[in-house]
Design an enzyme around this catalytic site. Structure first.
Site, PDB file in Angstrom:
ATOM      1  N   PRO A 199       0.799  -1.213   0.000  1.00  0.00           N
ATOM      2  CA  PRO A 199       0.000   0.000   0.000  1.00  0.00           C
ATOM      3  C   PRO A 199       0.823   1.250   0.000  1.00  0.00           C
ATOM      4  O   PRO A 199       1.766   1.411   0.757  1.00  0.00           O
ATOM      5  CB  PRO A 199      -0.718  -0.103   1.328  1.00  0.00           C
ATOM      6  CG  PRO A 199       0.230  -0.838   2.201  1.00  0.00           C
ATOM      7  CD  PRO A 199       1.232  -1.513   1.355  1.00  0.00           C
ATOM      8  N   GLU A 200       0.436   2.170  -0.842  1.00  0.00           N
ATOM      9  CA  GLU A 200       0.930   3.531  -0.758  1.00  0.00           C
ATOM     10  C   GLU A 200      -0.232   4.360  -0.221  1.00  0.00           C
ATOM     11  O   GLU A 200      -1.259   3.813   0.160  1.00  0.00           O
ATOM     12  CB  GLU A 200       1.426   3.975  -2.139  1.00  0.00           C
ATOM     13  CG  GLU A 200       2.487   3.012  -2.685  1.00  0.00           C
ATOM     14  CD  GLU A 200       2.998   3.337  -4.067  1.00  0.00           C
ATOM     15  OE1 GLU A 200       3.138   4.511  -4.376  1.00  0.00           O
ATOM     16  OE2 GLU A 200       3.272   2.409  -4.833  1.00  0.00           O
TER      17      GLU A 200
END
Length: 275
Positions: free
Chosen positions: A2-3
């Site tokens: 995840p960003e």
DNA sequence: GTTGATGTTGGATG
DNA sequence: GCATCCAACATCAA
């Protein structure tokens, strides 16, 4: 996984699924998941109510009604899932929170990189991980002057600098490649060589990419799923990440993949030239 | 079978 | 302080 956009999608999902729920039981199956004392974590979280869920950069902040917050980072492949289906629990489920409506909040993480820690909510700014974060896109602190001074301090490759969460936060390996492609900046350009125009473009496209990533429900290129089990769609709009050997959508030259600061890096050798 | 790479961060080492 | 390297871990592809 995840960003910033993916974490934001997870946050929104969890808000609708578990806000206001009481945690009636906590099971930690992988002790290293917890930074700090595990039994204290369990004691403090059990019986608390989830008041709100926030986010700072890629950190999820699960605020409890007892004055404490669970700081949760998903790192590469951490995933939350809210379900009453026991088959959702497998050997990669490292934390299981039972809720007062019979559902469970399950934390899955194949690579076991993710971490959780309990922190007094009023002292969150003192947490080392949170304290050092630079401004994130779409925030009021994310201004041209601020970004410029933070970037020009460094002589490393701009890609490496943008991945450094203390310079600015939220970008990860996918979105940073996309931002630099949009901004027509070669990833190995030295940060202190960038022009005002370059900084303006980094600012503009960081905001745009984060906004679009959120609107599309995040990027699912390996394994990312939100807390309801849905994949994102942002991967359909990427221009360089994972596109090596295919034509640049702007100029037609083939996208190349190199290593920058140890990370796989995708760029167009025609559009993005080192100055 | 072996090697290398994978949406990240933080600690150790110059 | 700054830059670089590596470790945490499991899986998949070459």
């Amino acid at each position: 996984m995840p960003e910033m956009p993916e974490v934001e999608i997870v946050r929104r999902g969890l808000m609708s699924q578990i806000q206001g729920r009481k945690i009636t039981n906590v099971e930690i199956r992988y002790q290293n998941l917890i930074t700090g004392d595990v039994s204290q974590f369990i004691d403090m979280v059990t019986g608390s109510v989830i008041e709100d869920i926030g986010r700072r950069a890629k950190f999820l902040l699960i605020h409890l009604d007892n004055g404490f917050t669970i700081i949760s980072h998903l790192r590469m492949e951490g995933k939350y899932r809210v379900s009453s289906d026991p088959s959702m629990i497998d050997k990669h489920s490292h934390a299981i929170f039972t809720l007062d409506n019979g559902q469970k909040l399950i934390y899955n993480d194949v690579r076991k990189f993710g971490r959780m820690q309990l922190w007094r909510t009023s002292d969150l700014i003192d947490n080392r991980s949170i304290a050092k974060l630079g401004p994130e896109p779409l925030s009021t602190e994310f201004t041209f002057d601020n970004l410029k001074s933070r970037i020009l301090r460094h002589r490393r490759d701009i890609k490496t600098v943008l991945l450094d969460q203390s310079v600015m936060s939220g970008l990860g390996n996918i979105y940073v490649d996309e931002v630099l492609w949009n901004a027509l900046i070669h990833p190995e350009t030295k940060a202190n060589h960038l022009s005002d125009e370059d900084i303006k473009n980094i600012l503009k496209y960081s905001n745009e990419e984060m906004k679009m990533g959120i609107a599309e429900g995040g990027s699912t290129v390996r394994s990312y799923l939100d807390s309801t089990g849905h994949a994102g769609h942002m991967q359909d709009f990427l221009h360089v990440y994972g596109k090596e050997g295919t034509p640049c959508s702007r100029c037609g030259n083939n996208i190349e993949k190199i290593k920058v600061g140890g990370r796989g890096t995708h760029f167009c050798p025609h559009c993005q030239v080192v100055k």
